[in-house]
Every structure is written in C-alpha cells, then in structure tokens.
Enzyme design. Structure first.
Site, PDB file in Angstrom:
ATOM      1  N   VAL A 253       4.791 -27.358   5.414  1.00 16.16           N
ATOM      2  CA  VAL A 253       4.830 -27.629   6.854  1.00 16.16           C
ATOM      3  C   VAL A 253       5.702 -26.503   7.412  1.00 16.16           C
ATOM      4  CG1 VAL A 253       5.483 -29.244   8.681  1.00 16.16           C
ATOM      5  CG2 VAL A 253       4.554 -30.111   6.519  1.00 16.16           C
ATOM      6  N   PRO A 254       5.067 -25.424   7.847  1.00 17.61           N
ATOM      7  CA  PRO A 254       5.764 -24.147   8.049  1.00 17.61           C
ATOM      8  C   PRO A 254       6.606 -24.058   9.327  1.00 17.61           C
ATOM      9  CG  PRO A 254       3.452 -23.900   8.577  1.00 17.61           C
ATOM     10  CD  PRO A 254       3.622 -25.305   8.042  1.00 17.61           C
ATOM     11  N   CYS A 255       7.703 -24.791   9.334  1.00 17.70           N
ATOM     12  CA  CYS A 255       8.587 -24.749  10.501  1.00 17.70           C
ATOM     13  C   CYS A 255       9.250 -23.384  10.654  1.00 17.70           C
ATOM     14  CB  CYS A 255       9.620 -25.864  10.444  1.00 17.70           C
ATOM     15  SG  CYS A 255      10.662 -25.819   8.989  1.00 17.70           S
ATOM     16  N   HIS A 256       9.183 -22.553   9.622  1.00 23.46           N
ATOM     17  CA  HIS A 256       9.729 -21.197   9.746  1.00 23.46           C
ATOM     18  C   HIS A 256       8.937 -20.374  10.766  1.00 23.46           C
ATOM     19  CE1 HIS A 256       6.570 -20.681   6.669  1.00 23.46           C
ATOM     20  NE2 HIS A 256       6.450 -19.458   7.176  1.00 23.46           N
ATOM     21  N   ARG A 257       7.768 -20.839  11.161  1.00 19.48           N
ATOM     22  CA  ARG A 257       6.928 -20.125  12.125  1.00 19.48           C
ATOM     23  C   ARG A 257       7.266 -20.454  13.574  1.00 19.48           C
ATOM     24  NH1 ARG A 257       1.381 -21.293   8.776  1.00 19.48           N
ATOM     25  NH2 ARG A 257       1.947 -20.031   6.947  1.00 19.48           N
TER      26      ARG A 257
END
Length: 161
Positions: A128-132
């Site tokens: 769940v790419p919250c780094h984006r």
C-alpha cells in the site's frame, strides 16, 4: 501468521502474511518494528512468505507492478481508512500525488488531514504505497520508515519507469 525479513537497498523489509498469503503488515524494519500492527509473539519466521516475498523482490528488480496483485488485509481502519488504502494502491509508481490530490482521489477533497492519517496508519508499506504521497509543496513529508527510505523508493520508481 508468517513473516520474513529480506535485505534491500532501502534497509530490511519485513513482511507479515496470514494463512492465505495476504499481507497483514510490512515495513522497512525488523519484525519488532511491526508490533504496532500485529502481535509479533504469534509470528513464525520463514525464509520467504510466498507470493508477497516474490512480488517485493520483483519490485526491487524493476517490475514496479509486481506488488499490485498481492492481497492486503489491514485491520482496524474503519470505512474511510480502508477505502483510502485501496485508493493508494491505484497511485501509479513514479507518479506521486500530494496529500490534497490523494484526499480528492479518496472522494473527500477537503479531508487532507484524514488522507495524511491514512498514510500514517498504513500497516502495509510498499504493498500500500503511501511513499507515493507528498506534501502539497512537493517535499517528502513524513514516512514511518524514515525519509531516506521514502526517497529511495521514489527514486527507484523514477529510475525504472
């Protein structure tokens, strides 16, 4: 529940899965760092955790879409957070959005703080790419696993796009 920890250029990546292989938690840390999300005393260590491990390694090797199909099952999110985590999975690699844009994508444009909370409470980093998600001014903002890891992930996605 099973877990594995793999060395990556961004640091150790620990992935916790349930019996059917869905990711329950993951982070750039050792298993103890995932204690806020899962009861680490119940976990059994493995060299890899099946499809989730394979997908993470493929992502690191440049297949940025490898993580997309891995099932994720986070707990305790409530309706908005669960929806926001699903929306995060649709943000394309190499095309970060701002918290404002993320809030709009999640259907609650004025709820920028709620969107930020979805990132902060995300238990399944990478999958769940919250780094984006970036601050409105384009700076990194926060990341549970540290800004150097966030920067590495964003740079990795830009370099192989």
């Amino acid at each position: 529940m099973l877990y594995s920890t793999t060395s990556t250029p961004a640091g150790p990546l620990t992935i916790v899965v349930d019996g059917d292989g869905a990711v329950l938690a993951s982070g750039f840390c050792d298993v103890a760092g995932l204690a806020p999300f899962v009861d680490v005393a119940l976990l059994r260590q493995r060299d890899d955790v099946g499809d989730a491990s394979k997908a993470a390694l493929s992502y690191l090797d440049g297949d940025l879409h490898a993580i997309d199909a891995v099932p994720v099952r986070q707990r305790g999110g409530g309706v908005f957070l669960t929806h926001a985590w699903d929306v995060l999975r649709t943000v394309p690699a190499g095309e970060p959005v701002t918290y404002r844009e993320f809030a709009a994508l999640a259907g609650r444009a004025p709820a920028i703080r709620a969107a930020a909370q979805a990132c902060a409470r995300n238990a399944a980093a990478l999958f769940v790419p919250c780094h984006r998600v970036l601050r409105t001014d384009g700076t990194l903002g926060g990341f549970r696993w540290g800004l150097p890891v966030k920067r590495w992930l964003l740079d990795h996605e830009q370099s192989v796009r």
